[in-house]
Design a protein around this motif. Structure first.
Motif, mmCIF file in Angstrom:
data_model
loop_
_atom_site.group_PDB
_atom_site.id
_atom_site.type_symbol
_atom_site.label_atom_id
_atom_site.label_comp_id
_atom_site.label_asym_id
_atom_site.label_seq_id
_atom_site.Cartn_x
_atom_site.Cartn_y
_atom_site.Cartn_z
ATOM 1 N N GLU A 22 -2.915 8.523 14.812
ATOM 2 C CA GLU A 22 -3.622 8.962 13.608
ATOM 3 C C GLU A 22 -2.822 8.602 12.367
ATOM 4 N N THR A 23 -3.528 8.360 11.270
ATOM 5 C CA THR A 23 -2.848 8.018 10.021
ATOM 6 C C THR A 23 -2.408 9.277 9.286
ATOM 7 N N LEU A 24 -1.147 9.276 8.872
ATOM 8 C CA LEU A 24 -0.575 10.341 8.046
ATOM 9 C C LEU A 24 -0.137 9.691 6.735
ATOM 10 N N GLN A 46 7.265 8.241 14.743
ATOM 11 C CA GLN A 46 7.283 8.352 16.209
ATOM 12 C C GLN A 46 5.993 8.966 16.745
ATOM 13 N N HIS A 47 5.263 9.663 15.874
ATOM 14 C CA HIS A 47 4.067 10.401 16.313
ATOM 15 C C HIS A 47 2.779 9.925 15.636
ATOM 16 N N VAL A 50 2.103 6.077 9.845
ATOM 17 C CA VAL A 50 2.445 6.699 8.566
ATOM 18 C C VAL A 50 2.324 5.678 7.429
ATOM 19 N N LEU A 51 1.660 6.089 6.378
ATOM 20 C CA LEU A 51 1.488 5.283 5.173
ATOM 21 C C LEU A 51 2.162 5.996 4.015
ATOM 22 N N ARG A 52 3.041 5.288 3.332
ATOM 23 C CA ARG A 52 3.589 5.806 2.073
ATOM 24 C C ARG A 52 3.459 4.719 1.019
ATOM 25 N N PHE A 53 3.377 5.113 -0.230
ATOM 26 C CA PHE A 53 3.183 4.139 -1.300
ATOM 27 C C PHE A 53 3.788 4.671 -2.593
ATOM 28 N N LEU A 81 -7.038 -0.781 3.162
ATOM 29 C CA LEU A 81 -6.349 -0.832 4.456
ATOM 30 C C LEU A 81 -7.274 -0.469 5.623
ATOM 31 N N GLY A 82 -8.533 -0.187 5.326
ATOM 32 C CA GLY A 82 -9.495 0.127 6.382
ATOM 33 C C GLY A 82 -9.252 1.460 7.063
ATOM 34 N N ILE A 83 -8.682 2.411 6.325
ATOM 35 C CA ILE A 83 -8.398 3.739 6.895
ATOM 36 C C ILE A 83 -9.594 4.651 6.632
ATOM 37 N N GLU A 84 -10.237 5.108 7.715
ATOM 38 C CA GLU A 84 -11.479 5.878 7.578
ATOM 39 C C GLU A 84 -11.241 7.376 7.488
ATOM 40 N N HIS A 85 -10.127 7.843 8.021
ATOM 41 C CA HIS A 85 -9.756 9.255 7.847
ATOM 42 C C HIS A 85 -8.259 9.407 8.082
ATOM 43 N N ALA A 86 -7.691 10.449 7.495
ATOM 44 C CA ALA A 86 -6.233 10.598 7.539
ATOM 45 C C ALA A 86 -5.845 12.055 7.396
ATOM 46 N N ARG A 87 -4.620 12.329 7.784
ATOM 47 C CA ARG A 87 -3.962 13.589 7.445
ATOM 48 C C ARG A 87 -3.103 13.293 6.214
ATOM 49 N N ILE A 88 -3.119 14.171 5.246
ATOM 50 C CA ILE A 88 -2.457 13.868 3.971
ATOM 51 C C ILE A 88 -1.399 14.920 3.649
#
Length: 270
Positions: A22-24, A46-47, A50-53, A81-88
């Motif tokens: 999943e994306t965080l 590791q889990h 992860v996206l940071r900017f 980036l084609g990310i449809e859902h994420a944890r923020i």
């Protein structure tokens, strides 16, 4: 790790992605940049993917030339980036941005972690900190070294400590990051006058958030930030709240092991 730039026409935004699952998304505070998450990067990747900017005006991203919409930039980056859902997970200005984004795009956000942040429209009570008034004065005088020093005093040291009571490495790293937005004039151009603020503001709409939420703050931060944490925890149904002792506005940098354990624990229960 993948690193790159997203060009939205009004400036190039630097980002990094690593990991699987999943994306965080990590959103930095408004006086540092995405390097504030260095102590989280290995643990989180590791889990999760992860996206940071770096927000425009910070770090490796282009300077701002006028007011911008932080939540719109986040939306454009996720689309790119084609990310449809994420944890923020957002800290300070990043937390305020994350709340606004969640209210505007609830279908995109799976869970929300808000650190050291007040929602948009939250009215601060009492006198502003003396250091803040000094900082505005230094800004008017063009004394950028003084502005940077006062930003670190305000946020890294917090309301209840002297500089010598704080880990010098944390102060040094924050200072390195802070020099960029100070020299770019980011705060004066953008944060004092953001583009298209969420209307009505988030402070009166927190009850609309229906995803899992963790609210975090440092015990030594400005008392108004702690009052904002109480508001968030009380108004968002089911929200959890954790106050990290002996830290101010950047608890993730001051106590990374404890911060990482709390965040990963919260996410693993979802």
């Amino acid at each position: 790790m993948t690193a790159g730039y997203a060009d939205f026409g009004d400036g190039k935004l630097y980002y990094e992605i690593e990991g699987n699952g999943e994306t965080l998304v990590l959103i930095h505070a408004g006086f540092v940049d995405s390097r504030m998450w260095d102590e989280q990067w290995k643990a989180f990747t590791q889990h999760y993917r992860v996206l940071r900017f770096d927000m425009l005006g910070f770090g490796k991203s282009d300077p701002v030339t006028g007011p911008v919409s932080r939540r719109q930039d986040l939306y454009r980056l996720l689309q790119e980036l084609g990310i449809e859902h994420a944890r923020i997970l957002g800290c300070s200005l990043g937390g305020e941005t994350a709340i606004d984004f969640t209210l505007e795009h609830p279908e995109l956000v799976r869970s929300l972690i808000v650190v050291s942040a007040a929602p948009g429209g939250f009215e601060m009570r009492g006198e502003p900190p003396a250091l803040l008034l000094e900082m505005l004065q230094a800004l008017e005088q063009g004394d950028l070294a003084r502005v940077s020093d006062l930003q670190i005093r305000l946020w890294v040291d917090g309301s209840f400590r002297q500089p010598e009571q704080v880990d010098s490495r944390v102060r040094q790293r924050a200072t390195e990051m802070n020099r960029i937005p100070v020299e770019n004039g980011t705060w004066a151009i953008d944060d004092a006058n953001p583009l298209s603020p969420l209307a009505p503001p988030a402070a009166g709409r927190l009850g609309d958030i229906s995803i899992p939420v963790l609210v975090m703050a440092g015990a030594l931060d400005n008392p108004e930030i702690l009052r904002a944490a109480d508001l968030l925890a009380n108004e968002i149904e089911g929200a959890e709240k954790v106050i990290i002792p002996d830290t101010a506005h950047l608890p993730n940098m001051e106590k990374p092991a404890e911060f990482n354990r709390i965040v990963l624990g919260f996410l693993s229960r979802l």
